[in-house]
Motif scaffolding. Structure first.
Motif, short mmCIF file in Angstrom:
data_model
loop_
_atom_site.label_atom_id
_atom_site.label_comp_id
_atom_site.label_asym_id
_atom_site.label_seq_id
_atom_site.Cartn_x
_atom_site.Cartn_y
_atom_site.Cartn_z
N TYR A 102 43.04 45.06 72.51
CA TYR A 102 43.83 44.53 71.39
C TYR A 102 43.09 44.71 70.07
O TYR A 102 43.71 45.06 69.04
N GLU A 103 41.78 44.49 70.06
CA GLU A 103 41.01 44.69 68.83
C GLU A 103 41.07 46.15 68.39
O GLU A 103 41.21 46.43 67.19
N ASN A 104 40.98 47.07 69.33
CA ASN A 104 41.02 48.50 68.99
C ASN A 104 42.38 48.93 68.44
O ASN A 104 42.48 49.91 67.71
N SER A 105 43.43 48.19 68.80
CA SER A 105 44.78 48.57 68.36
C SER A 105 45.08 48.10 66.94
O SER A 105 46.02 48.60 66.32
N ASN A 106 44.32 47.13 66.44
CA ASN A 106 44.56 46.56 65.10
C ASN A 106 45.98 46.05 64.93
O ASN A 106 46.57 46.17 63.85
N ARG A 107 46.53 45.47 65.99
CA ARG A 107 47.92 45.00 65.91
C ARG A 107 48.04 43.52 65.66
O ARG A 107 49.10 43.04 65.28
N LEU A 108 46.98 42.78 65.87
CA LEU A 108 47.04 41.33 65.72
C LEU A 108 46.15 40.87 64.58
O LEU A 108 45.19 41.56 64.20
#
Length: 199
Positions: A102-108
Motif C-alpha cells: 500500500y505504501e508503494n502504491s501511494n494510494r492512501l
C-alpha cells in the motif's frame, strides 16, 4: 601416582565422552536457510478509497502461524520443508508486506498497524487461508481473504478472496519460497488495486 578405574567408572566416562561428542555434532549443524518475502514495488493503481488504513495481522491456522514453510505431499497431509524457514512468523511477515505494498502504491493518506498513532478511517482484516507448496502438482498456492471495515460505523463495506498459484521448479528452499513469493506478489497487487467498496 597411577589411577586405577573400575570397569563401571570407565564405562561411565566413555558414555560422558560420547554425549559430549554428540552435543558438539549438534552445535555444528548448519542453521536453516532463512527466506524473506517481497512486496510489489509498483502495484497497479485504480480509483481506490482515500483516508487512513490500519492493517491487522492476518489470522491463520496453527500450521501457517509460524516460520515453517508448509508442504503438502498429498491431500490432507501437512509437512514442513526441512532446513528452511521464513524470516518471521508468516502472518506478521505477510502483514508487513501488505503495508509495504500500500505504501508503494501511494494510494492512501497513510497506512499502519494497530497501535500506530493514526486517525483510523478503515481497517483491513484478513485471513491467510493458504500459503503452501502442493508437492503432488508442483504448485505454490497463496489465498487471502480480505474485509474492509469502516472504523466509524464498524460495518464491513467490502469483502473478497484473493488467490494465486505459481509453478515450483523443485521442492527445495530457494525454489519453493521463490514461487510462494511470486504468488503473494500477485495477491498483493490485486489487493492494492481493489477498490474495496470504500470511497
Amino acid at each position: 601416582m597411577t589411577l586405577f578405574l573400575s570397569r563401571r567408572a570407565k564405562a561411565r566416562l566413555g558414555a560422558l565422552a560420547l554425549a559430549a561428542l554428540a552435543l558438539t555434532g549438534c552445535s555444528s549443524a548448519p542453521p536453516p536457510q532463512t527466506f524473506d518475502l517481497t512486496a510489489p514495488s509498483r502495484p497497479g493503481r485504480s480509483a481506490g478509497f482515500a483516508g487512513n488504513l490500519i492493517v491487522a495481522e492476518p489470522i491463520a491456522v496453527a500450521t501457517l502461524d509460524g516460520q515453517n514453510v508448509v508442504v503438502k505431499p498429498t491431500t490432507g497431509i501437512v509437512t514442513y520443508l526441512p532446513n528452511s524457514q521464513w524470516a518471521d512468523r508468516l502472518p506478521k511477515l505477510v502483514q508487513s508486506k501488505i503495508i509495504e505494498a500500500y505504501e508503494n502504491s501511494n494510494r492512501l493518506r497513510s497506512v499502519g498497524r494497530p497501535g500506530d498513532r493514526l486517525t483510523v478511517d478503515y481497517q483491513l482484516l484478513s485471513e491467510l487461508r493458504a500459503f503452501e507448496i502442493d508437492a503432488a502438482t508442483g504448485t505454490a498456492s497463496v489465498e487471502l481473504t480480505a474485509k474492509v471495515v469502516n472504523d466509524k460505523t464498524g460495518k464491513i463495506v467490502a469483502a473478497r478472496v484473493f488467490s494465486a498459484r505459481r509453478p515450483v521448479a523443485a521442492v527445495d528452499g530457494p525454489n519453493a519460497t521463490r514461487a510462494l513469493d511470486a504468488a503473494l506478489g500477485e495477491v498483493l497487487a490485486d489487493l492494492v488495486a481493489w477498490r474495496g467498496g470504500a470511497a
